[in-house]
Write a protein that holds these residues in place. Structure first.
Motif: not given
Length: 589
Positions: A317-318, A350-353, A357-359, A390-393
């Motif tokens: 997706e990314l 934000g999504l990529a970050f 982080c999750s990976v 950070c993603f939500v911000l």
């Protein structure tokens, strides 16, 4: 000032947020707010004896033991000596994961947990075990033994740390260590509630866009997972089974929430493959839920499957999203609406970050589990926590920037429409706008038809430049006299139109009187040109057909009658000047 310039002047909001959030995180995550312990408290790290399968260790550290993935029914026994320091209300505290717990002192069992779940076939939840020692006579220096029996495959691969101290101090130390995830989790959940409320309102009254709803779902599942993973729910509540299940199910919902949000906010991603991905992301937590509550397979078993799904979907997706954003950026960069940064660009960052982080946390978890042990006991999701925040911000900022882009687009549209419908000489509405308005107006209204006098005379004698000044001066007076009207327009060279919706009684007479008074004041201070006008008005209820055309014809006819009167008055004055008043006297006789 253009909206783009206004936007650039207000980009200071972004660095303020970028600076403020890390400061808040440092304050909540640092030791500045830490309260010192009242009594003695220690982590029993050294001097352990451990027995597992065919392995027997002595004088070792728990954090260094790698058991490997446990199998259902595996047991591990580890023992140590209670410190000699006397502590009021002394306790041993440790965390157990999907395991039956038995604690004994000098071979006497003093504590058990989890047997009732195992006997009923239910999943044993995560649990913080507090073993009180105050009922024992002089427990200091005695040997205690902890036995963990795995109730699931891959339940744990390491041994959790064991603490000794006053119970209040132990609870206080735990909560102080969880300030950061507590702050982030509560913030995300509250933000989700705000987004859900806003999305419900927008969906019902403005559009059927679901992206804001899925934004709230992302914020909630990340916030709830953060609180559950960090054991805050389990520590504060007795409903451990529910909150352990909540930890897994919210984690399983993260891919669905993110993909659904991306597709709802970017329709270009709505392909057949993405539809299949959405179905998989719906079925995955649903199947896990059904199998869990029927006690066929418990929900914890699906963690490796989730890791595979999440990484595969991120890889697919990314790049698509980044490519689409890049194309949109190239298309917008030369348009008037371009503001230097787009809401979609912020969202992708934000999504990529968050994904990165999750990976990192996924890799870290599996490395601990496979090579070092203790993934369930010692792993954290600090990277995912920061990434989620950070993603939500950036999600919030993307809506802010989207609002700026929307306002800019509306501004440009209004500006272009203004150019199309505005008379360039006077700034009034032009003939096209007047005709458009006349075709759409309905209900109660009034129309005033105005014809400015002497324009041709001024043009012929003083030139068109003075004629244009005359028209501009008359238009400025009209703007002052007809305040509150729905339309003030110039329909031709010296012809003007005014429309008033829901008119008060005698409003036309009052406005026309004000217009003539202002023209008289203007004429007293003007040497070259003299303003005068013929006016006629009509109300919608006066016309038989009650449409704008009929009302305008009636107003225009009345204007021409007044214009004839003005011409006759001029003629009378002209004759009077020539014949010394005799002709006019005869007329009056």
């Amino acid at each position: 000032m253009r909206l783009r310039d206004y936007f650039h002047l207000n980009v200071w909001l972004l660095p303020i947020l970028v600076i403020l959030v890390p400061i808040m995180l440092m304050v909540f995550g640092s030791s500045y707010l830490t309260t010192p312990n009242t009594y003695y408290l220690t982590v029993l790290e050294d001097g352990w004896s451990v027995q597992y399968d065919k392995i027997s260790l002595s004088d070792t550290k728990l954090s260094e033991i790698n058991l490997g993935p446990s199998r259902k029914g595996d047991s591990i026994i580890f023992s140590n000596t209670i410190p000699t320091e006397h502590v009021p209300s002394a306790c041993l505290m440790f965390k157990s994961v999907l395991a039956v717990v038995t604690v004994s002192i000098d071979s006497e069992v003093i504590y058990t947990y989890g047997n009732e779940y195992l006997e009923s076939g239910k999943m044993i939840p995560k649990h913080y075990n507090f073993i009180p020692l105050n009922k024992l006579d002089n427990p200091e220096g005695k040997t205690f033994t902890i036995k963990l029996v795995s109730s699931e495959n891959n339940a744990f691969s390491g041994i959790p740390s064991v603490r000794y101290g006053n119970r209040y101090d132990l609870e206080q130390e735990f909560m102080q260590g969880k300030r950061l995830p507590l702050f982030v989790g509560c913030f995300l959940c509250m933000f989700a509630f705000i987004l859900l409320t806003l999305s419900s309102y927008l969906y019902m009254y403005h559009s059927h866009d679901l992206s804001l709803f899925f934004s709230s779902l992302i914020s909630f599942v990340l916030g709830a997972y953060n609180l559950a993973f960090n054991d805050i729910f389990c520590f504060l509540s007795d409903a451990e089974s529910f909150f352990t299940f909540l930890e897994y199910i919210t984690l399983y919902l993260v891919p669905f929430a993110i993909i659904a949000f991306l597709i709802s906010s970017h329709p270009e991603l709505n392909s057949r493959i993405n539809t299949i991905i959405i179905i998989i992301n719906i079925l995955f937590p649903l199947i896990a839920l059904i199998l869990h509550f029927t006690d066929i397979i418990h929900v914890n078993i699906f963690i490796p499957v989730l890791h595979i799904i999440a990484i595969a979907e991120a890889i697919y997706e990314l790049p698509q999203l980044v490519l689409n954003i890049w194309k949109e950026h190239k298309d917008k960069i030369n348009t008037p609406e371009y503001t230097g940064i787009t809401s979609d660009s912020l969202l992708v960052i934000g999504l990529a970050f968050f994904i990165v982080c999750s990976v990192i946390d996924i890799i870290k978890y599996n490395i601990l589990k496979l090579f070092f042990g203790g993934a369930e006991a010692y792993a954290d999701i600090n990277f995912m926590t920061i990434g989620a925040l950070c993603f939500v911000l950036t999600l919030f900022l993307s809506y802010f920037y989207h609002g700026i882009e929307h306002m800019n687009a509306v501004y440009m549209k209004d500006h272009l429409e203004g150019l199309a419908y505005t008379d360039s000489l006077t700034g009034l509405m032009n003939r096209a706008k007047c005709m458009q308005y006349m075709a759409s107006v309905h209900g109660k209204f009034a129309i005033i038809s105005i014809d400015m006098d002497n324009l041709k005379t001024v043009n012929d004698s003083l030139g068109h430049q003075e004629g244009d000044r005359m028209i501009r001066s008359f238009a400025d007076i009209m703007k002052q006299s007809f305040v509150g009207s729905s339309l003030i327009g110039r329909t031709g060279g010296d012809e003007f139109l005014v429309a008033i919706e829901n008119p008060d009684k005698d409003i036309c007479e009052k406005m026309i009187a004000d217009l003539k008074t202002r023209m008289q004041i203007f004429n007293k201070n003007e040497k070259n040109i003299n303003l005068s006008a013929s006016c006629g008005y009509a109300y919608s209820y006066e016309a038989d057909e009650n449409d704008a055309s009929s009302v305008f014809v009636l107003a225009d006819n009345r204007m021409y009658k007044e214009k004839e009167t003005h011409h006759q008055a001029k003629l009378d004055r002209f004759v009077n000047d020539i014949f010394g008043g005799s002709e006019s006297d005869e007329r009056r006789q």
